[in-house]
Enzyme design. Structure first.
Site, PDB file in Angstrom:
ATOM      1  N   THR A  46       0.835  -1.356  -0.005  1.00  0.00           N
ATOM      2  CA  THR A  46      -0.093   0.119  -0.009  1.00  0.00           C
ATOM      3  C   THR A  46       0.774   1.264   0.097  1.00  0.00           C
ATOM      4  O   THR A  46       0.416   2.205  -0.475  1.00  0.00           O
ATOM      5  CB  THR A  46      -0.783   0.006   1.192  1.00  0.00           C
ATOM      6  N   TYR A  60      -8.185   0.500  -2.999  1.00  0.00           N
ATOM      7  CA  TYR A  60      -6.932   1.127  -4.221  1.00  0.00           C
ATOM      8  C   TYR A  60      -6.248  -0.178  -4.627  1.00  0.00           C
ATOM      9  O   TYR A  60      -6.571  -1.210  -4.247  1.00  0.00           O
ATOM     10  CB  TYR A  60      -5.984   2.090  -3.360  1.00  0.00           C
ATOM     11  N   SER A  93       2.253  -7.853  -0.497  1.00  0.00           N
ATOM     12  CA  SER A  93       2.674  -8.535   0.234  1.00  0.00           C
ATOM     13  C   SER A  93       2.175 -10.049   0.725  1.00  0.00           C
ATOM     14  O   SER A  93       2.823 -11.026   1.109  1.00  0.00           O
ATOM     15  CB  SER A  93       3.386  -8.125   1.625  1.00  0.00           C
ATOM     16  N   THR A 126       1.573  -4.284   4.334  1.00  0.00           N
ATOM     17  CA  THR A 126       1.256  -4.465   5.723  1.00  0.00           C
ATOM     18  C   THR A 126       0.795  -6.074   5.875  1.00  0.00           C
ATOM     19  O   THR A 126       1.154  -6.449   6.967  1.00  0.00           O
ATOM     20  CB  THR A 126       0.292  -3.594   6.231  1.00  0.00           C
ATOM     21  N   ASP A 127       0.493  -6.694   5.005  1.00  0.00           N
ATOM     22  CA  ASP A 127      -0.327  -8.270   5.370  1.00  0.00           C
ATOM     23  C   ASP A 127       0.985  -8.867   5.812  1.00  0.00           C
ATOM     24  O   ASP A 127       0.545  -9.857   6.573  1.00  0.00           O
ATOM     25  CB  ASP A 127      -0.858  -8.600   4.134  1.00  0.00           C
ATOM     26  N   LYS A 199       0.128  -7.293  12.600  1.00  0.00           N
ATOM     27  CA  LYS A 199      -0.944  -6.387  12.286  1.00  0.00           C
ATOM     28  C   LYS A 199      -2.037  -6.845  12.980  1.00  0.00           C
ATOM     29  O   LYS A 199      -2.659  -7.676  12.936  1.00  0.00           O
ATOM     30  CB  LYS A 199      -1.056  -6.618  10.824  1.00  0.00           C
ATOM     31  N   GLU A 320      -1.525 -27.834  28.046  1.00  0.00           N
ATOM     32  CA  GLU A 320      -2.932 -28.102  27.354  1.00  0.00           C
ATOM     33  C   GLU A 320      -2.862 -29.633  26.712  1.00  0.00           C
ATOM     34  O   GLU A 320      -3.896 -30.163  26.550  1.00  0.00           O
ATOM     35  CB  GLU A 320      -3.032 -27.119  26.271  1.00  0.00           C
TER      36      GLU A 320
HETATM   37  N1  DAS Z   1      -2.221  -6.287   0.224  1.00  0.00           N
HETATM   38  C1  DAS Z   1      -1.633  -5.411   1.241  1.00  0.00           C
HETATM   39  C2  DAS Z   1      -0.332  -5.722   1.216  1.00  0.00           C
HETATM   40  O1  DAS Z   1       0.636  -5.501   0.321  1.00  0.00           O
HETATM   41  C3  DAS Z   1      -1.631  -3.875   1.020  1.00  0.00           C
HETATM   42  C4  DAS Z   1      -0.890  -3.101   2.076  1.00  0.00           C
HETATM   43  O2  DAS Z   1      -1.643  -3.059   3.211  1.00  0.00           O
HETATM   44  O3  DAS Z   1       0.257  -2.876   2.149  1.00  0.00           O
HETATM   45  O4  DAS Z   1       0.421  -6.463   2.311  1.00  0.00           O
END
Ligand code: DAS
Length: 363
Positions: A46, A60, A93, A126-127, A199, A320
């Site tokens: 992103t 986006y 990602s 971010t993923d 995240k 467990e």
């Molecule tokens: N799909 C997400 C990624 O590329 C977009 C983002 O949040 O960066 O990890």
């Protein structure tokens, strides 16, 4: 007219101008020389995304803007660091493969050996940023700062977070006090350890959080530190990306109510060397699932109990399940996706249960 024919005042004025020019020149060159050299490795996400409208903060296309444009969008960098960029990948990602991790890790390892590189920034989606940051934390042998940065909104959106995240990441990557801290994730003015951060929220700028707290903050171009990572990493790690040319397959099976063994059996058939059991609570295993996991362990596949609770799991050995009796492993406080990264790296070095469990407790 010769120099001595000028009045004493004129001569003193001239000499002081020369002296001042020398000092300023030295200061300037010192300032230029003092600016750290930071390399940005761009992978997509992103932070390189673009939406159709400023109101599109969540709708986006990721991985569109090239690294040179990201750098050009930050004139403030001039005062912070000498920066150059490399477009390593241009992907979202969630599409990262083990081969991407290997290639990125090897590029970072090569760059940090160069004397003209003081720190590395990796722009990333971010993923899976938390997975890449943990991987680099485990396998790159350097004291130099490695900073993974992402953004929750594309640069085209109102209140986009990418520009300041990137500026902060470069600030940290160029700062001496970030040395030896392991791979870091800088987002939302916060510095987190690549080991601990995850995240936690998928739609807000404060998405990245560590169950055990951040390491520091970045405020107006300066980093402030409050704690250090206690686990082994980078130069204290026994793993070295330069000695790893392939990563074994480790899969994650998500377990909730009404779980059955279909996924586990399918993973075993595809050659997984270990399965991360992403269990509820304390990495709990349904009674109906235990026989299958025992059978798969008997066939040489490692079973690693992890917890998919949100704000930080803690799976205790033999609490467990009788892990000693079943020869299973526990992921300690690592969430399933982090446990997959550590298991993948650890299995390049050993297949021994006791050794693997030591590694899960130390990293
Ligand atoms: N799909 C997400 C990624 O590329 C977009 C983002 O949040 O960066 O990890």
């Amino acid at each position: 007219m010769r120099f001595r024919q000028f009045s004493g005042f004129a001569r003193a004025l001239f000499l002081s101008m020369v002296l001042l020019g020398g000092v300023l020149g030295a200061q300037f060159s010192h300032a230029e020389a003092a600016k750290p050299n930071v390399v940005i490795l761009a992978t997509g996400g992103t932070i390189a995304g673009a939406g159709a409208d400023a109101m599109n903060s969540a709708t986006y296309q990721a991985a569109k803007v090239p690294v040179d444009k990201l750098i050009a969008g930050l004139p403030q960098l001039e005062k912070i660091a000498t920066v150059r960029g490399e477009q390593v990948f241009q992907i979202a990602s969630e599409s990262f493969r083990n081969d991407n991790l290997l290639a990125l890790g090897k590029r970072v390892a090569a760059l940090v050996k160069q004397n003209d590189v003081d720190g590395i920034v990796i722009t990333h989606g971010t993923d899976t940023a938390e997975e890449t940051a943990y991987f680099l934390n485990l396998v790159v042998k350097t004291e130099k700062p490695i900073v993974v940065v992402a953004s929750m909104r594309p640069g085209t959106a109102i209140s986009a977070d990418g520009a300041l995240n990137l500026l902060n990441a470069i600030t940290v990557a160029g700062s001496k006090d970030a040395r030896g801290k392991g791979a870091l994730v800088v987002m939302n003015d916060t510095i987190n350890s690549g080991r601990d951060v995850s995240k936690m929220i998928n739609i807000r700028p404060d998405a990245f959080q560590s169950p055990w707290g951040p390491l520091g903050l970045v405020v107006e171009g300066k980093s402030y530190w409050f704690r250090k990572l206690d686990k082994r990493h980078t130069t204290t790690s026994e793993f070295d990306i330069e000695k790893i040319d392939a990563l074994p397959l480790v899969e994650i099976a998500y377990a909730a109510g009404n779980v059955n063994d279909t996924a586990y059996r399918a993973f075993a058939k595809t050659g997984a060397k270990a399965i991360i059991h992403a269990g509820p609570g304390n990495g709990s295993v349904a009674g109906t699932l235990v026989p299958t996991l025992q059978e798969l362990r008997g066939k040489g596949l490692h079973i690693i109990r992890s917890s998919h609770v949100n704000a930080g799991g803690f799976v205790l050995r033999n609490a467990e399940q009788p892990d000693d009796k079943y020869d299973w492993l526990v992921a300690h406080d690592l969430n399933p996706q982090k446990a997959r990264i550590l298991a993948t790296v650890a299995l390049t070095a050993t297949n021994d249960t006791k050794e693997l469990q030591r590694i899960f407790m130390e990293y």
